[in-house]
Structure formats: C-alpha cells, structure tokens
Design a protein around this motif. Structure first.
Motif, PDB file in Angstrom:
ATOM      1  N   MET A  21      -2.606 -13.088   8.437  1.00  0.00           N
ATOM      2  CA  MET A  21      -2.283 -11.863   7.791  1.00  0.00           C
ATOM      3  C   MET A  21      -2.964 -10.611   8.817  1.00  0.00           C
ATOM      4  O   MET A  21      -2.258  -9.643   9.115  1.00  0.00           O
ATOM      5  CB  MET A  21      -2.566 -11.411   6.353  1.00  0.00           C
ATOM      6  N   SER A  22      -4.297 -10.870   8.986  1.00  0.00           N
ATOM      7  CA  SER A  22      -5.137  -9.755   9.824  1.00  0.00           C
ATOM      8  C   SER A  22      -4.595  -9.678  11.058  1.00  0.00           C
ATOM      9  O   SER A  22      -4.341  -8.668  11.637  1.00  0.00           O
ATOM     10  CB  SER A  22      -6.397 -10.089   9.559  1.00  0.00           C
ATOM     11  N   LEU A  23      -4.324 -10.841  11.776  1.00  0.00           N
ATOM     12  CA  LEU A  23      -3.774 -11.011  13.016  1.00  0.00           C
ATOM     13  C   LEU A  23      -2.364 -10.285  13.074  1.00  0.00           C
ATOM     14  O   LEU A  23      -1.963  -9.814  14.095  1.00  0.00           O
ATOM     15  CB  LEU A  23      -3.950 -12.372  13.550  1.00  0.00           C
ATOM     16  N   ALA A  24      -1.462 -10.560  12.266  1.00  0.00           N
ATOM     17  CA  ALA A  24      -0.208 -10.082  12.167  1.00  0.00           C
ATOM     18  C   ALA A  24      -0.235  -8.587  11.832  1.00  0.00           C
ATOM     19  O   ALA A  24       0.330  -7.738  12.800  1.00  0.00           O
ATOM     20  CB  ALA A  24       0.586 -10.817  10.912  1.00  0.00           C
ATOM     21  N   ALA A  25      -1.032  -8.176  10.993  1.00  0.00           N
ATOM     22  CA  ALA A  25      -1.290  -6.731  10.986  1.00  0.00           C
ATOM     23  C   ALA A  25      -1.838  -5.982  12.387  1.00  0.00           C
ATOM     24  O   ALA A  25      -1.407  -4.785  12.780  1.00  0.00           O
ATOM     25  CB  ALA A  25      -2.198  -6.270   9.805  1.00  0.00           C
ATOM     26  N   LEU A  26      -2.722  -6.649  13.081  1.00  0.00           N
ATOM     27  CA  LEU A  26      -3.375  -6.122  14.132  1.00  0.00           C
ATOM     28  C   LEU A  26      -2.087  -6.011  15.364  1.00  0.00           C
ATOM     29  O   LEU A  26      -1.946  -5.241  15.973  1.00  0.00           O
ATOM     30  CB  LEU A  26      -4.578  -6.884  14.678  1.00  0.00           C
ATOM     31  N   ALA A  27      -1.395  -7.186  15.496  1.00  0.00           N
ATOM     32  CA  ALA A  27      -0.426  -7.219  16.289  1.00  0.00           C
ATOM     33  C   ALA A  27       0.637  -6.163  16.016  1.00  0.00           C
ATOM     34  O   ALA A  27       1.099  -5.375  16.804  1.00  0.00           O
ATOM     35  CB  ALA A  27       0.166  -8.472  16.109  1.00  0.00           C
ATOM     36  N   LEU A  28       1.077  -5.854  14.857  1.00  0.00           N
ATOM     37  CA  LEU A  28       2.099  -4.689  14.255  1.00  0.00           C
ATOM     38  C   LEU A  28       1.485  -3.318  14.642  1.00  0.00           C
ATOM     39  O   LEU A  28       2.161  -2.518  15.316  1.00  0.00           O
ATOM     40  CB  LEU A  28       2.188  -5.041  12.882  1.00  0.00           C
ATOM     41  N   ALA A  29       0.160  -3.202  14.520  1.00  0.00           N
ATOM     42  CA  ALA A  29      -0.495  -1.964  14.922  1.00  0.00           C
ATOM     43  C   ALA A  29      -0.484  -1.617  16.401  1.00  0.00           C
ATOM     44  O   ALA A  29      -0.288  -0.549  16.850  1.00  0.00           O
ATOM     45  CB  ALA A  29      -2.053  -1.882  14.578  1.00  0.00           C
ATOM     46  N   VAL A  30      -0.493  -2.784  17.145  1.00  0.00           N
ATOM     47  CA  VAL A  30      -0.620  -2.657  18.738  1.00  0.00           C
ATOM     48  C   VAL A  30       0.594  -2.299  19.063  1.00  0.00           C
ATOM     49  O   VAL A  30       1.003  -1.404  19.871  1.00  0.00           O
ATOM     50  CB  VAL A  30      -1.077  -4.041  19.396  1.00  0.00           C
TER      51      VAL A  30
END
Length: 186
Positions: A21-30
């Motif tokens: 979930m954290s990696l998905a949120a980071l990808a979404l932020a990028v």
C-alpha cells in the motif's frame, strides 16, 4: 512512521500489505507530481524552489547571515534581548527555533528549551516500541513531534500551540507507562 509500523507488525502478511500500500501511494504521488509538472506555472515554481541558494537565504541579511548576527547578539546579551525583538531590530525574524530560544530567553532559557526537547525525544523513544494500549497515540504524536523539531531549524515553532500539545501527549504516555510499571512492581 512507516518503519515503526512495519517493525511493530507481528505478521509477515500485514507487513507485506502495508509495504504494498505504501509503494502504491508513492507511485500515485509520483504520477500526480508528473502531471502537475505539465502545467507551466507549476513547473516554473518547482524549478525556482528547487534551487539550492534562494535570495532570502543568501542575501546580505538573508537567513544564514541572520543566524551569524543572532549568535553574535546572543554572546553579547546572555540574558537574551526579549521576545520578538530580533525581528523588530533587523526587520525579519531568525526563522530558527534554537537561535530564537537563545535570543528571546537567554542562555538559561535556551538550555531549558534544549533539555525539554531532548528529554522528550529520549523518554518518548524509550517507551515507543512497548506494546501498550496507548502505543498508537504515542507513535503518531512522537513522529509528528520529531517533524516539528526538525522544522524548527527553518521556522519558529515555539508559538505553535499544537507543538506543546504534542509534548503533552508524549509525556502523558510516559506517565501512563510509569504508572503501569509501578503497578507491576507492586
């Protein structure tokens, strides 16, 4: 916060879920930042703010020059010059909580401020990873408090009421732990 939550999770499945979930949120932020950078005004602002030396930092009376001036003034006035006086004298505040404490409260006040911050960090960390009912609250308050302490090097945080609320929450958890330890011993 993420590292602490991952460390505190007992099961590998929960850790994997949090990490994904954290990696998905980071990808979404990028992706969001990349989309925003397509707007010319936003791209110009990012380019301007990404420069290492800003005028308000390196100018004649910029932030770093004010730090050296403030240290010199603090050496000449060990009892401080009084709250908000530096800004009235030089036209701009110090924008550094450590220097502000030294100038506003004097050497003794600076020592007390430093001890309060250091003691809160040390005592809070000591009980941070203990499995207690109040641990989630302590974890949130502690992480935000550390962010505020770091932010204090570039802006004055001593007049932010919620800063003291965070200190109170951390010390409240410390008091709960102390009470629990006394009951266990008895």
């Amino acid at each position: 916060m993420l590292a602490a939550v991952l460390f505190l999770q007992g099961s590998g499945r929960q850790r994997l879920r949090i990490l994904v979930m954290s990696l998905a949120a980071l990808a979404l932020a990028v992706v969001a930042v990349l989309v925003l950078l397509q707007i010319p005004g936003v791209a110009d602002m990012f380019t301007e703010r990404a420069q290492l030396a800003q005028d308000y930092d390196s100018a004649r009376l910029g932030r770093f020059a004010r730090h050296f001036i403030g240290l010199r003034v603090a050496m000449e006035h060990p009892l401080g010059i009084g709250p908000l006086e530096f800004g009235q004298i030089y036209g701009v505040d110090t924008h550094n909580i450590w220097l502000k404490a030294l100038l506003d409260y004097g050497w003794l006040g600076f020592a007390c401020w430093t001890v309060m911050i250091g003691w809160t960090i040390a005592a809070g960390f000591r009980i941070l990873f203990r499995d207690r009912p109040w641990q989630p609250f302590l974890l949130c308050a502690y992480v935000v408090f550390l962010g505020h302490v770091a932010l204090g090097t570039v802006i004055d945080t001593d007049h932010w009421r919620h800063f003291y609320l965070l200190i109170g929450l951390i010390w409240g958890a410390i008091a709960l732990e102390y009470r629990r330890q006394r009951r266990v011993r008895a």
